[in-house]
Design an enzyme around this catalytic site. Structure first.
Site, short mmCIF file in Angstrom:
data_model
loop_
_atom_site.label_atom_id
_atom_site.label_comp_id
_atom_site.label_asym_id
_atom_site.label_seq_id
_atom_site.Cartn_x
_atom_site.Cartn_y
_atom_site.Cartn_z
CE LYS A 1 -1.75 1.52 4.08
NZ LYS A 1 -1.45 2.92 4.42
CG ASN A 2 2.12 2.83 3.57
OD1 ASN A 2 0.97 3.14 3.25
ND2 ASN A 2 2.50 2.64 4.83
NE ARG B 1 -1.91 11.95 8.34
CZ ARG B 1 -1.81 13.22 8.64
NH1 ARG B 1 -2.81 13.85 9.17
NH2 ARG B 1 -0.68 13.89 8.42
CB CYS C 1 -5.21 10.39 11.85
SG CYS C 1 -3.68 9.55 12.08
NE ARG D 1 0.18 10.05 10.40
CZ ARG D 1 -0.25 9.06 9.62
NH1 ARG D 1 -1.44 8.56 9.81
NH2 ARG D 1 0.50 8.60 8.64
N PRO D 2 1.75 16.37 11.79
CG PRO D 2 3.57 17.48 12.73
CD PRO D 2 2.70 16.28 12.91
CB ILE D 3 2.04 18.37 6.35
CG1 ILE D 3 1.08 19.57 6.44
CG2 ILE D 3 1.27 17.06 6.31
CD1 ILE D 3 0.45 19.90 5.08
CG ASP E 1 3.13 1.33 9.65
OD1 ASP E 1 2.66 2.15 10.46
OD2 ASP E 1 3.41 1.61 8.47
CB ILE F 1 7.12 6.66 14.79
CG1 ILE F 1 8.33 5.75 14.61
CG2 ILE F 1 6.83 7.44 13.51
CD1 ILE F 1 9.60 6.43 14.18
NE ARG G 1 -7.17 4.17 5.58
CZ ARG G 1 -6.22 4.50 6.45
NH1 ARG G 1 -6.46 4.46 7.73
NH2 ARG G 1 -5.04 4.87 6.04
N1 EPU Z 1 6.43 14.63 11.18
C1 EPU Z 1 6.58 15.96 11.50
N2 EPU Z 1 6.43 16.87 10.50
C2 EPU Z 1 6.15 16.52 9.21
C3 EPU Z 1 6.00 15.15 8.90
C4 EPU Z 1 6.16 14.24 9.92
O1 EPU Z 1 6.83 16.30 12.63
O2 EPU Z 1 6.03 17.41 8.36
C5 EPU Z 1 6.60 13.61 12.25
C6 EPU Z 1 5.31 12.81 12.50
O3 EPU Z 1 4.43 13.48 13.38
C7 EPU Z 1 5.86 11.53 13.07
C8 EPU Z 1 7.18 11.35 12.33
O4 EPU Z 1 7.50 12.62 11.78
O5 EPU Z 1 6.13 11.69 14.43
C9 EPU Z 1 7.16 10.34 11.19
O6 EPU Z 1 6.02 10.55 10.38
P1 EPU Z 1 6.04 10.31 8.81
O7 EPU Z 1 5.86 11.63 8.13
O8 EPU Z 1 7.24 9.51 8.45
O9 EPU Z 1 4.72 9.47 8.60
P2 EPU Z 1 3.83 9.50 7.31
O10 EPU Z 1 4.69 9.77 6.14
O11 EPU Z 1 2.65 10.36 7.54
C10 EPU Z 1 4.11 6.98 6.68
C11 EPU Z 1 3.18 5.81 6.45
C12 EPU Z 1 2.61 5.37 7.79
C13 EPU Z 1 3.77 4.98 8.70
C14 EPU Z 1 4.75 6.16 8.85
C15 EPU Z 1 5.98 5.83 9.65
C16 EPU Z 1 2.36 6.18 4.22
C17 EPU Z 1 1.22 6.53 3.35
N3 EPU Z 1 2.13 6.20 5.54
O12 EPU Z 1 3.31 8.02 7.26
O13 EPU Z 1 1.80 4.24 7.54
O14 EPU Z 1 3.29 4.63 9.96
O15 EPU Z 1 5.17 6.60 7.54
O16 EPU Z 1 6.65 4.75 9.12
O17 EPU Z 1 3.43 5.86 3.75
C18 EPU Z 1 0.06 2.70 7.94
O18 EPU Z 1 0.30 2.19 6.83
O19 EPU Z 1 -0.71 2.17 8.77
C19 EPU Z 1 0.68 3.97 8.28
C20 EPU Z 1 0.21 4.76 9.25
#
Ligand code: EPU
Length: 416
Positions: free
Chosen positions: A22-23, A92, A116, A121-123, A304, A326, A396
């Protein structure tokens, strides 16, 4: 609403085929936005998140065909630069269209995904990186509005190695002018998979899989035909299922290299794990030792897989310390596991699990995707019939999970 009923006590035996990841599929399908012409992706899992992504791509003007785990996407006629709230709130990962839209159409309006169940999960790092590349960004009415007539390569340091942040910035930088360097980039296999596909499209990316990724911008990308890598989290979930049920499962069409963190920990619990090319055999044992885990960015133990491993530890013969590093709120499954008789205490981002000799079936509520999987695992060993509610989370991210478990001998069914 669908629910899954599992009757515990049946050891799992046999073979299971792993679906596409998926990811990995989500960013790769979205990368089509950068190309002209028809892309063909094979081994795409049939999941709700994939359907949501394809709906979003269609909304943006892509022509999409799907058949038999194959998806064809033609983004020649993009007509829209907006990802609306209604589509983004369902998934997301929709934020991944931001980078490609800015690169291709020079502008994007994407709904902010919001928090969520597992954390805020900020961006901010996605946005910081895009600003470094020269995009003007404003947050208005719950949307990110980005405008970038001229993206230019830049040095970008990511404060934390964000997976989708790294993917978004790679996709923006491939069409930027000059060289971009992403430092402290995420190193997950899904990052390598995306970089491989972008390079096949004509991008010039090096270093994916390390913490420094270099991208030299090109003028345009071409369409490709490619295959999605196997899902490492689905693989890991079946590995834990074998260990929990004293089962004997051969997991086929997977990538054992992507699971070194979990494999090591499973062996420490006493499970017998054998790797043979693209297959993993897990033989569960009567005695399950308590083992500590700490989730970390790849190649550390994956967040995960935390919920599923905790469920295994809840029936171990010892004590286990589980640290979630994480996401700040990824212990939602604990209260449900406790209702099934697990002995778990949570303190901040750590949980202490004292193994018990038996779980007892109960109606439980899934709170997120991986928590749902952990409750099914608990149901596989619990005494009686467990009823897992809110299984839309499961749909999902796990393809055909109840049929895959049933073929391995589980007494499991979906009630609609
Ligand atoms: N973070 C920030 N700022 C940002 C982005 C992230 O502070 O701008 C922080 C997050 O809050 C978190 C950490 O960085 O504490 C890591 O988050 P990351 O951005 O890596 O997570 P993600 O990209 O939103 C992906 C997977 C998740 C998986 C995480 C960690 C996808 C679509 N989603 O999420 O998958 O848990 O990486 O490996 O690739 C799942 O499949 O169930 C799932 C949640």
């Amino acid at each position: 609403m669908d629910k899954i009923i599992v009757e515990g006590g049946h050891p799992l035996k046999g073979r299971v085929n792993i679906s596409g990841a998926k990811n990995a599929a989500l960013p790769i399908l979205i990368a089509s936005l950068l190309t002209e012409g028809q892309n063909t992706f094979i081994n795409v899992p049939d999941l709700q998140d994939i359907k949501s992504t394809l709906l979003l791509l269609k909304h943006l003007g892509a022509r999409v065909e799907t058949y038999n785990h194959t998806v064809q996407i033609d983004c020649g006629g993009l007509c829209c630069h907006e990802a609306p709230y209604d589509l983004v709130r369902k998934m997301r990962a929709s934020i991944l269209v931001l980078g490609p839209l800015v690169a291709k159409l020079k502008k994007a309006r994407v709904s902010l995904p919001g928090g969520c169940a597992i954390g805020a999960r900020p961006i901010n790092l996605h946005l910081k990186g895009l600003k470094h590349l020269g995009a003007a960004i404003e947050l208005k009415h719950g949307y990110v509005e980005a405008f970038a007539p001229n993206l230019k390569g830049a040095e970008i340091y990511l404060d934390t190695p964000t997976v989708t942040g790294t993917e978004n910035l790679m996709m923006a930088a491939v069409l930027a002018q000059g060289q971009t360097v992403l430092r402290n980039a995420a190193r997950e296999p899904e990052i390598i998979a995306l970089a491989d596909v972008l390079n096949l499209m004509g991008a010039r990316i090096s270093g994916a899989g390390t913490s420094i990724i270099k991208i030299i911008g090109v003028k345009a990308l071409r369409s490709v035909s490619t295959r999605i890598i196997p899902d490492r989290i689905e693989t890991g979930t079946f590995m834990v299922a074998a260990a929990m049920t004293q089962g004997d499962i051969e997991i086929l069409n997977c990538e054992p290299e992507h699971l070194n963190g979990l494999t090591d920990k499973l062996r420490l619990t006493g499970a017998d794990v054998t790797i043979n090319g693209k297959a993993i055999r897990v033989l569960g044992q009567d005695f399950i030792s308590g083992v500590d885990i700490k989730t970390m960015p790849y190649p550390g133990f994956p967040t995960d897989m935390q919920a599923q491993f905790m469920t295994l530890m809840s029936v171990s013969n010892g004590l286990s310390l589980i640290s979630e590093r994480i996401f700040e709120n990824r212990f939602m499954h604990v209260s449900e596991l406790k209702r099934m008789g697990a002995d778990i205490s949570v303190c901040g981002r750590s949980a202490v699990v004292q193994g018990v000799s038996e779980l007892s079936a109960a109606p439980v509520m899934a709170s997120d995707l991986r928590a749902s999987a952990s409750l099914i695992l608990a149901g596989l060993v619990a005494k009686g019939q467990t009823e897992v509610n809110r299984v839309y989370h499961l749909d999902r991210g796990y393809e055909d999970i109840e049929n895959k478990f049933r073929k391995l001998g589980a007494a499991i069914k979906r009630v609609t």
